[in-house]
Design a protein around this motif. Structure first.
Motif, PDB file in Angstrom:
ATOM      1  N   UNK A 171       0.830  -1.196   0.000  1.00 55.82           N
ATOM      2  CA  UNK A 171       0.000   0.000   0.000  1.00 55.82           C
ATOM      3  C   UNK A 171       0.869   1.252   0.000  1.00 55.82           C
ATOM      4  N   UNK A 172       1.947   1.232   0.762  1.00 59.37           N
ATOM      5  CA  UNK A 172       2.863   2.375   0.776  1.00 59.37           C
ATOM      6  C   UNK A 172       3.479   2.586  -0.602  1.00 59.37           C
ATOM      7  N   UNK A 173       3.829   1.506  -1.288  1.00 59.62           N
ATOM      8  CA  UNK A 173       4.381   1.630  -2.644  1.00 59.62           C
ATOM      9  C   UNK A 173       3.365   2.294  -3.581  1.00 59.62           C
ATOM     10  N   UNK A 174       2.101   1.874  -3.473  1.00 56.47           N
ATOM     11  CA  UNK A 174       1.038   2.438  -4.313  1.00 56.47           C
ATOM     12  C   UNK A 174       0.894   3.935  -4.049  1.00 56.47           C
ATOM     13  N   UNK A 175       0.803   4.288  -2.772  1.00 56.27           N
ATOM     14  CA  UNK A 175       0.552   5.685  -2.428  1.00 56.27           C
ATOM     15  C   UNK A 175       1.786   6.546  -2.659  1.00 56.27           C
ATOM     16  N   UNK A 176       2.977   6.004  -2.469  1.00 59.45           N
ATOM     17  CA  UNK A 176       4.195   6.771  -2.744  1.00 59.45           C
ATOM     18  C   UNK A 176       4.287   7.150  -4.222  1.00 59.45           C
ATOM     19  N   UNK A 177       3.812   6.276  -5.102  1.00 56.18           N
ATOM     20  CA  UNK A 177       3.751   6.625  -6.532  1.00 56.18           C
ATOM     21  C   UNK A 177       2.937   7.910  -6.707  1.00 56.18           C
ATOM     22  N   UNK A 178       1.803   7.955  -6.042  1.00 55.85           N
ATOM     23  CA  UNK A 178       0.883   9.110  -6.090  1.00 55.85           C
ATOM     24  C   UNK A 178       1.564  10.358  -5.519  1.00 55.85           C
ATOM     25  N   UNK A 179       2.256  10.190  -4.411  1.00 53.41           N
ATOM     26  CA  UNK A 179       2.963  11.315  -3.776  1.00 53.41           C
ATOM     27  C   UNK A 179       4.040  11.861  -4.717  1.00 53.41           C
ATOM     28  N   UNK A 180       4.743  10.970  -5.404  1.00 54.13           N
ATOM     29  CA  UNK A 180       5.774  11.404  -6.356  1.00 54.13           C
ATOM     30  C   UNK A 180       5.171  12.197  -7.506  1.00 54.13           C
ATOM     31  N   UNK A 181       4.026  11.732  -8.003  1.00 55.69           N
ATOM     32  CA  UNK A 181       3.359  12.451  -9.093  1.00 55.69           C
ATOM     33  C   UNK A 181       2.909  13.833  -8.620  1.00 55.69           C
ATOM     34  N   UNK A 182       2.349  13.888  -7.427  1.00 54.65           N
ATOM     35  CA  UNK A 182       1.928  15.184  -6.881  1.00 54.65           C
ATOM     36  C   UNK A 182       3.128  16.132  -6.743  1.00 54.65           C
ATOM     37  N   UNK A 183       4.285  15.611  -6.359  1.00 52.09           N
ATOM     38  CA  UNK A 183       5.477  16.450  -6.229  1.00 52.09           C
ATOM     39  C   UNK A 183       5.851  17.074  -7.566  1.00 52.09           C
ATOM     40  N   UNK A 184       5.577  16.347  -8.660  1.00 50.80           N
ATOM     41  CA  UNK A 184       5.867  16.867  -9.998  1.00 50.80           C
ATOM     42  C   UNK A 184       4.794  17.846 -10.477  1.00 50.80           C
ATOM     43  N   UNK A 185       3.531  17.474 -10.268  1.00 51.44           N
ATOM     44  CA  UNK A 185       2.430  18.251 -10.861  1.00 51.44           C
ATOM     45  C   UNK A 185       1.969  19.385  -9.952  1.00 51.44           C
ATOM     46  N   UNK A 186       1.901  19.106  -8.645  1.00 52.29           N
ATOM     47  CA  UNK A 186       1.398  20.098  -7.686  1.00 52.29           C
ATOM     48  C   UNK A 186       2.425  20.316  -6.569  1.00 52.29           C
ATOM     49  N   UNK A 187       3.627  20.794  -6.908  1.00 52.08           N
ATOM     50  CA  UNK A 187       4.666  20.911  -5.875  1.00 52.08           C
ATOM     51  C   UNK A 187       4.287  21.862  -4.741  1.00 52.08           C
ATOM     52  N   UNK A 188       3.351  22.767  -5.019  1.00 45.51           N
ATOM     53  CA  UNK A 188       2.950  23.735  -3.992  1.00 45.51           C
ATOM     54  C   UNK A 188       2.165  23.091  -2.851  1.00 45.51           C
ATOM     55  N   UNK A 189       1.604  21.884  -3.073  1.00 46.01           N
ATOM     56  CA  UNK A 189       0.762  21.264  -2.046  1.00 46.01           C
ATOM     57  C   UNK A 189       1.593  20.616  -0.937  1.00 46.01           C
ATOM     58  N   UNK A 190       2.708  19.982  -1.283  1.00 47.22           N
ATOM     59  CA  UNK A 190       3.546  19.365  -0.263  1.00 47.22           C
ATOM     60  C   UNK A 190       3.118  17.975   0.138  1.00 47.22           C
ATOM     61  N   UNK A 191       2.306  17.318  -0.670  1.00 49.02           N
ATOM     62  CA  UNK A 191       1.860  15.958  -0.388  1.00 49.02           C
ATOM     63  C   UNK A 191       0.815  15.568  -1.408  1.00 49.02           C
ATOM     64  N   UNK A 192       0.207  14.389  -1.242  1.00 51.49           N
ATOM     65  CA  UNK A 192      -0.885  13.982  -2.139  1.00 51.49           C
ATOM     66  C   UNK A 192      -2.219  14.199  -1.436  1.00 51.49           C
ATOM     67  N   UNK A 193      -3.211  14.552  -2.221  1.00 46.09           N
ATOM     68  CA  UNK A 193      -4.543  14.814  -1.669  1.00 46.09           C
ATOM     69  C   UNK A 193      -5.269  13.509  -1.368  1.00 46.09           C
ATOM     70  N   UNK A 194      -5.960  13.495  -0.243  1.00 47.10           N
ATOM     71  CA  UNK A 194      -6.752  12.324   0.160  1.00 47.10           C
ATOM     72  C   UNK A 194      -8.187  12.486  -0.330  1.00 47.10           C
ATOM     73  N   UNK A 195      -8.342  12.631  -1.646  1.00 40.55           N
ATOM     74  CA  UNK A 195      -9.664  12.917  -2.212  1.00 40.55           C
ATOM     75  C   UNK A 195     -10.720  11.897  -1.765  1.00 40.55           C
ATOM     76  N   UNK A 196     -10.555  10.666  -2.215  1.00 42.56           N
ATOM     77  CA  UNK A 196     -11.602   9.659  -2.028  1.00 42.56           C
ATOM     78  C   UNK A 196     -11.732   9.159  -0.588  1.00 42.56           C
ATOM     79  N   UNK A 197     -10.620   8.925   0.125  1.00 43.28           N
ATOM     80  CA  UNK A 197     -10.793   8.506   1.518  1.00 43.28           C
ATOM     81  C   UNK A 197     -11.423   9.583   2.395  1.00 43.28           C
ATOM     82  N   UNK A 198     -11.255  10.857   2.040  1.00 45.96           N
ATOM     83  CA  UNK A 198     -11.926  11.896   2.821  1.00 45.96           C
ATOM     84  C   UNK A 198     -13.435  11.775   2.665  1.00 45.96           C
ATOM     85  N   UNK A 199     -13.903  11.455   1.458  1.00 45.10           N
ATOM     86  CA  UNK A 199     -15.346  11.284   1.254  1.00 45.10           C
ATOM     87  C   UNK A 199     -15.895  10.146   2.110  1.00 45.10           C
TER      88      UNK A 199
END
Length: 315
Positions: free
Chosen positions: A219-247
């Motif tokens: 699970x960490x490998x899966x989510x770390x992929x997402x975190x890496x993508x966010x670092x490239x696309x949305x560097x201003x956020x500082x992490x990956x968004x918890x869109x679906x689990x927040x719902x």
């Protein structure tokens, strides 16, 4: 403690995978089924991913159903950005074992309606992909859908820009016609959109805590992929968004967010405002607005609960 009967309606990408894990981990939930949709990936592969994630988190007996494979008014076409954000396979290109169980043969919309008929107000539906399955169920049996106690969606953007266009959020943009049907149906809906999910972030400091077991490491490998993508696309956020689990979290505990009540619509015309979620000017003063729009979130408390569930799940 009362336990909610819950159905997840997912287009199983990485944040949907976290949503499934959250629902399995929260003792306030009995996850009775998962329905797949198109979106982050094709509906059939979303169903296969859901089975793999359920297997990973120790819930292989939860049935998975395939819902609609296409939007209501056009053919589904996977966007290159979806492969970039979620990986070619939808779950960060991490390989998970093929589970023993198969996707159910019953159509997802029929399963949804049967559950609504059986559980009524005790049923919670959380949709974290396009709203096509919900709209189809509403068209097929509106009186049955009126019985559902809790419909929470991850989708839309009211106070912030969209993530697909300046006005459109991805789940709504995939099928604005379906989203508009849902928003204007009168059904009670809680909208957990980009207004709050962009504020709810996860970093590798958190995912590292799961790496004590084989399942947690996957699970960490899966989510770390997402975190890496966010670092490239949305560097201003500082992490990956918890869109679906927040719902999922808000469906269980609405006090995680502050909401405003509004009658809403979705723009379905192909113009610069295509797929915008906005207040319906014609119904601004109509009584009993049906959509609660989350506009603020208790970030620290939600993240603490999220991590409690995940650390327990992967202990």
């Amino acid at each position: 403690m009362s336990v909610q009967k819950m159905i997840l309606d997912v287009d199983t990408g990485i944040d949907d995978a976290m949503a499934i894990a959250y629902a399995v981990a929260d003792p306030a939930v009995e996850l009775i089924g998962v329905i797949s949709s198109f979106g982050n990936i094709e509906a059939d592969r979303a169903a296969a991913n859901a089975l793999r994630i359920l297997n990973l988190v120790g819930a292989p007996d939860v049935p998975v159903f395939v819902g609609h494979r296409n939007p209501l008014d056009h053919e589904y076409n996977r966007l290159p950005i979806n492969a970039q954000i979620h990986g070619d396979n939808g779950i960060g290109d991490v390989q998970l074992p093929t589970p023993n169980q198969a996707v159910a043969t019953q159509n997802g919309v029929d399963f949804l309606l049967a559950a609504a008929q059986q559980y009524g107000k005790d049923l919670t539906i959380v949709a974290t992909g396009p709203m096509t399955n919900l709209a189809a169920a509403l068209t097929k049996a509106p009186e049955v859908m009126q019985q559902v106690g809790n419909i929470t969606i991850m989708g839309g953007a009211l106070t912030v820009p969209g993530n697909v266009t300046p006005v459109a959020e991805a789940n709504v943009e995939q099928d604005p016609v379906a989203a508009n049907q849902l928003f204007t149906s009168g059904l009670p809906i809680t909208m957990v959109g980009l207004d709050v999910t962009l504020r709810t972030l996860l970093t590798k400091d958190e995912t590292a805590q799961w790496r004590t077991t084989e399942a947690g490491t996957k699970m960490a490998d899966i989510v770390d992929y997402y975190i890496n993508v966010y670092a490239d696309i949305y560097p201003e956020l500082g992490g990956c968004s918890l869109h679906d689990p927040l719902a999922v979290g808000v469906a269980i505990d609405p006090s995680f967010v502050e909401t405003i009540s509004l009658n809403m619509l979705v723009t379905t015309e192909h113009d610069p405002y295509y797929a915008r979620t906005i207040g319906d000017k014609a119904r601004l003063n109509a009584p009993n607005p049906n959509v609660k729009v989350a506009v603020a979130v208790d970030i620290d408390r939600y993240l603490a609960v999220f991590m409690h569930h995940f650390n327990h799940l992967f202990r």
